[in-house]
Motif scaffolding. Sequence first.
Motif, mmCIF file in Angstrom:
data_model
loop_
_atom_site.group_PDB
_atom_site.id
_atom_site.type_symbol
_atom_site.label_atom_id
_atom_site.label_comp_id
_atom_site.label_asym_id
_atom_site.label_seq_id
_atom_site.Cartn_x
_atom_site.Cartn_y
_atom_site.Cartn_z
ATOM 1 N N ALA A 154 0.843 -1.190 0.000
ATOM 2 C CA ALA A 154 0.000 0.000 0.000
ATOM 3 C C ALA A 154 0.883 1.246 0.000
ATOM 4 O O ALA A 154 2.097 1.167 0.203
ATOM 5 N N ASP A 155 0.282 2.397 -0.226
ATOM 6 C CA ASP A 155 1.029 3.647 -0.169
ATOM 7 C C ASP A 155 1.554 3.904 1.243
ATOM 8 O O ASP A 155 0.884 3.599 2.233
ATOM 9 N N THR A 156 2.745 4.502 1.318
ATOM 10 C CA THR A 156 3.208 5.058 2.580
ATOM 11 C C THR A 156 2.356 6.290 2.888
ATOM 12 O O THR A 156 1.680 6.828 1.989
ATOM 13 N N GLU A 157 2.395 6.755 4.104
ATOM 14 C CA GLU A 157 1.587 7.935 4.457
ATOM 15 C C GLU A 157 1.984 9.162 3.642
ATOM 16 O O GLU A 157 1.101 9.892 3.178
ATOM 17 N N PRO A 158 3.281 9.438 3.431
ATOM 18 C CA PRO A 158 3.628 10.604 2.594
ATOM 19 C C PRO A 158 3.110 10.476 1.157
ATOM 20 O O PRO A 158 2.614 11.448 0.585
ATOM 21 N N THR A 159 3.213 9.270 0.587
ATOM 22 C CA THR A 159 2.722 9.061 -0.773
ATOM 23 C C THR A 159 1.215 9.224 -0.828
ATOM 24 O O THR A 159 0.662 9.849 -1.757
ATOM 25 N N ARG A 160 0.545 8.674 0.165
ATOM 26 C CA ARG A 160 -0.921 8.802 0.218
ATOM 27 C C ARG A 160 -1.325 10.266 0.313
ATOM 28 O O ARG A 160 -2.244 10.723 -0.383
ATOM 29 N N ALA A 161 -0.642 11.025 1.154
ATOM 30 C CA ALA A 161 -0.949 12.448 1.299
ATOM 31 C C ALA A 161 -0.725 13.190 -0.014
ATOM 32 O O ALA A 161 -1.520 14.065 -0.396
ATOM 33 N N ASN A 162 0.330 12.822 -0.736
ATOM 34 C CA ASN A 162 0.593 13.456 -2.036
ATOM 35 C C ASN A 162 -0.506 13.155 -3.032
ATOM 36 O O ASN A 162 -0.896 14.018 -3.825
ATOM 37 N N ARG A 163 -1.009 11.923 -3.009
ATOM 38 C CA ARG A 163 -2.097 11.568 -3.939
ATOM 39 C C ARG A 163 -3.365 12.367 -3.614
ATOM 40 O O ARG A 163 -4.072 12.831 -4.523
ATOM 41 N N LEU A 164 -3.670 12.503 -2.342
ATOM 42 C CA LEU A 164 -4.868 13.244 -1.956
ATOM 43 C C LEU A 164 -4.746 14.715 -2.359
ATOM 44 O O LEU A 164 -5.716 15.324 -2.825
ATOM 45 N N GLU A 165 -3.554 15.260 -2.190
ATOM 46 C CA GLU A 165 -3.327 16.645 -2.595
ATOM 47 C C GLU A 165 -3.450 16.789 -4.111
ATOM 48 O O GLU A 165 -4.047 17.752 -4.609
#
Length: 265
Positions: free
Chosen positions: A122-133
């Motif tokens: 799954a995405d790491t938290e930083p990657t997930r945050a970047n996708r949401l942004e």
Amino acid sequence: MELTIRNTTYHVEDRGTGAPLLFVHGFPLDHTMWSAQLNAFAERYRVIAPDLHGFGMSTGVRELSGMEDFADDLQEILAALSITEPVTLCGLSMGGYIAWQFAQKYPERLSRLIVCDTKATADTEPTRANRLELAERVLKEGPEFFVDGMLQKLFSAATIQTNSPVVEQTRNVILKTDPQAIAAAALGMAARPDMSSTLSAITVPTLVICGAEDQITTVLDMQKIAEQIPNAQFEVILGAGHMAPMEKPADVNDIITYFLAGTDI
């Protein structure tokens, strides 16, 4: 050709005859990323390359496009094409995320698996945050703000420096993509589960391909995937980044050719 399934019209490249090869594109691209593979393999196989819903010439943009949703679409496309025999599925990056879902949900529909430059985690938290942004911003501004930075990550330095036509081709595809489709897929990737625990259950012959200079999914990442799949072959494409099938099509096609020949019964 165009296939209408429920409320969505899919553009699907369907060429050749023989055992079916299903190519699944990455994010935020379309079927044209597989042009070199479609041209090469249509001589001996039936090659199928859809534009996923919302991408390319397909309709059906959603608020969130989950990886399982895309896998369900592939199953419906195969049914609409009257393809009943198991297929070889080849997916790159997001196409690989979709491939894990397809393999888990429709194992009887799969004869072989090829995954290129992808992850099972799954995405790491930083990657997930970047996708949401990205999802939030692309709806307001369109894809122009991220396209150049993304191209730098998708391709090797040599591909960029030599002004390879595939870079401009990919830029144009991204800029033409519906911002809502980009946002929906970004949200879907951010929400995807860790599929690592499912890899050991994949029993079909599997080919794992990685560009040697991939900045997004490293050679080490892909090697770990290959080690977890019981019947997997691992190949590294020198001089390629994340888009190995576009950057080094002859090398990738040769490897796929040998893989398919070695697993034909």
